[in-house]
Scaffold this motif. Sequence first.
Motif, PDB file in Angstrom:
ATOM      1  N   GLU A   1      25.301  43.355  74.341  1.00 55.64           N
ATOM      2  CA  GLU A   1      25.105  43.095  75.691  1.00 55.64           C
ATOM      3  C   GLU A   1      25.835  42.136  76.375  1.00 55.64           C
ATOM      4  O   GLU A   1      26.290  41.110  75.565  1.00 55.64           O
TER       5      GLU A   1
ATOM      6  N   LYS B   1      19.554  45.800  70.767  1.00 59.30           N
ATOM      7  CA  LYS B   1      20.451  45.576  71.951  1.00 59.30           C
ATOM      8  C   LYS B   1      20.859  44.152  71.819  1.00 59.30           C
ATOM      9  O   LYS B   1      20.133  43.357  71.798  1.00 59.30           O
TER      10      LYS B   1
ATOM     11  N   GLU C   1      21.657  51.727  81.987  1.00 58.91           N
ATOM     12  CA  GLU C   1      20.542  50.766  81.891  1.00 58.91           C
ATOM     13  C   GLU C   1      19.899  50.821  83.513  1.00 58.91           C
ATOM     14  O   GLU C   1      20.813  50.365  84.290  1.00 58.91           O
TER      15      GLU C   1
ATOM     16  N   ASN D   1      13.526  49.280  81.424  1.00 57.57           N
ATOM     17  CA  ASN D   1      12.825  47.885  80.886  1.00 57.57           C
ATOM     18  C   ASN D   1      11.537  48.190  81.216  1.00 57.57           C
ATOM     19  O   ASN D   1      10.794  48.221  82.315  1.00 57.57           O
TER      20      ASN D   1
ATOM     21  N   ASP E   1      15.669  45.126  73.235  1.00 59.77           N
ATOM     22  CA  ASP E   1      16.287  44.185  73.880  1.00 59.77           C
ATOM     23  C   ASP E   1      16.399  42.836  73.668  1.00 59.77           C
ATOM     24  O   ASP E   1      15.528  42.244  73.005  1.00 59.77           O
TER      25      ASP E   1
ATOM     26  N   GLU F   1      13.226  50.293  76.794  1.00 66.90           N
ATOM     27  CA  GLU F   1      13.681  48.865  76.488  1.00 66.90           C
ATOM     28  C   GLU F   1      12.653  48.007  76.457  1.00 66.90           C
ATOM     29  O   GLU F   1      12.061  47.515  77.173  1.00 66.90           O
TER      30      GLU F   1
END
Length: 510
Positions: free
Chosen positions: A455, A419, A276, A335, A398, A367
Motif C-alpha cells: 500500500e 495488504k 479499492e 473496507n 489491511d 478488507e
Amino acid sequence: MTAQTSKMRRRLRQSLLGPHVLAFLPALALAAFWLGGETLLLGVALGIPLLFALSGGFAFGASDGGLTRQLDLTDSHGLIELADLALARARLAQMSTACFLIEADGIAALERRHGEVAARGARDLLLGRLRSLLRDGDTAIRTGDIRYAVLLAPNLRLDLESLLQIANRLQATLEEPTIFDGITQYISVSVGFCGSPRLPHNAMGEQLVDAATTALAEALANGPSAVRAWSDSMRTARTARQSLRNEVARALENGQIQPWYQPQLCTSTGRVSGVEALARWIHPDRGVIAPAQFFRALEDNGRMDRLGEIILNHTLSALRSWDKAGVEIPRVGVNFSMNELRNPKLVDRIKWELDRFDLTPDRLGIEVLETVIAETDDGIVVRNIAGLSKLGCQVDLDDFGTGHASITSLRRFAIARLKIDRSFVSQVDRDEEQRRMIAAILGMADRLGLETLAEGVESLGEHALLSQLGCDHVQGFGIARPMPKDQLAEWVTDHNLRIAETPTLGRNTI
Ligand code: C2E
Ligand code: CA
Ligand code: CA
C-alpha cells in the motif's frame, strides 16, 4: 421525587441561600414589625428559617462542612443540587469552588474477572481514597458505576495551576494499584474539571456540572489517564462537532457520501488486478472530504453500518456498469468496519446484494484491519469473516504490520492476502532496513501461501523494488489517486493501451 419538584426545591433553596437574603433580612424584619407588629415580626423571624429547612437547606449538614456526609451515591439531579449549594456557599464567602468529574476505567473488566462483589469493593475503595484526600467541607460522591464527582468547599485561591495540581493528585491516588484475590489490578482514571472563576458571575450548578462534563468528555477522548480543564474553546469545538454530526448524517442520506476508487496493479503483468473503494464526502461548498474528517462523526452517530450499506451498494453498481462497458476490473475491495463485522446477518446481506447485481462473490474483496482480527475474540466476527471467505469473497488483511495478528489468526480468519502497510513501503528503495522488513514479510507470506499487496506506493523506485522483491500487487499515489467511477473507467482504458504499447512493465523488467 420528580424532576420537577426537585428543580422547584432547588430554585427555592437558591433564592433563600444567596447573599441577597442576608442583606435584606434586617430590612424584612423591620418592615414586618412596622406593618404588622410583633406577630408579623415573629412570623418573619421564624418563618424564613422554617422555609429554609423545608426546602432541604439543612439536609446536607452544611455546618459541619461535609455536604454529603451520609450520601455515597447520587444521580445527575443530585449532583446539580450539590453544585448549586457549593456555588452558593462560595459566593456567600466571596470565594470560589470547583467541580471535578472522574471516570475510572477498569472496573468493568474487574467485574468480568472477579464478579460483582469485587467490583463493588473497588467502587467503595475509590470513593474512600477520594475522601481521604479532601479537606473539611469538600464533597466526594459517586455519580454512576464508574463515575465520581468532587466539589470543593469555598476557597480563595483556585487558579488553573492549583486546580490542575488537585486533579493530578486525585488521579494519582485513584490509580494506585490494588490487589484483588491475590492479583494486582490497575485502574486508569480520567479527570475533567471546571473552576467557578471560569464561569459567568451568576452561573448555576447546572452550568458548572456541564462544563466539567465537557472537560471529562475531552479527557476521555484523549485518554486513557488524561486530565482536562474546561475552556471556552472546548465549548466551541463541542458545538462544531455536534453540527458536523448533524450535517454528516444528512449528507449520508442525500447521497453526498460515495466511494471513489483507487487502482491496484499486478506486478507480473502490469494489468489492473482490482480497485479499492474509499469513501468520500462530496461537499457542495467544501469540495472533496477524506474519511479522517468525518468518520468520527459517523461513529458517534452510530451510522457506520449505514455508511457500509451505501458504499457496498455504489460499489456493486459501479462494478456492474464497468462490466457492461467492457472495462476489465477483476475485483473491488471494500473496507468493513468492526460494527459491520459484528452484524449476524452480514453474510446473508452480502449474498443477497451480490445476487441482486448478478455478480459472483469472487468479484468482491473484503478488507479487514489487522487490529480487528488481532484484538477480537468475538465469535460473530470470526464466523462472518470465515463465512464470507467460504462464500468466495477474497479476504484482505489491511494495514498489515501494524496490528500484531498471530499466524494462527491468519488461518482462523481465512485471510487470502496481506495488504502491507505504507509505513513499511515508504522509501523501500532507499532504506536498507525497510527493504529487509519487506523481504521478511514477503518470505513469510510466500511460505504461508498468502498473496501480497504493498500500500501507499508513491514513487517509481518503490514500485520497481517491490516488483523485484516479488510483491504480487501494488497500490498508491505513484500509480493513481482514488477517483470517481467514470474517471476510473477512463484511467483503466488508457492504462491498458499504455501497457499494450510498452509490454516491459512486468515484474522482471522494471
Ligand atoms: P486504508 O483502507 O488503509 O486506505 C488507504 C488509504 O491510503 C486511503 O486513504 C488512500 O487514499 C490512502 N493512500 C492511497 N495511496 C496512498 C499513497 O501513495 N500515499 C499516501 N500517503 N496515502 C495513500 P483514505 O481514503 O483517506 O482512507 C483512510 C482510511 O479510511 C482507509 O484506510 C480505511 O481504513 C478507511 N475507509 C475508507 N473508506 C472506507 C469505507 O467505505 N468503510 C470503512 N469502514 N472504512 C473506510
Ligand atoms: Ca483498506
Ligand atoms: Ca490500508
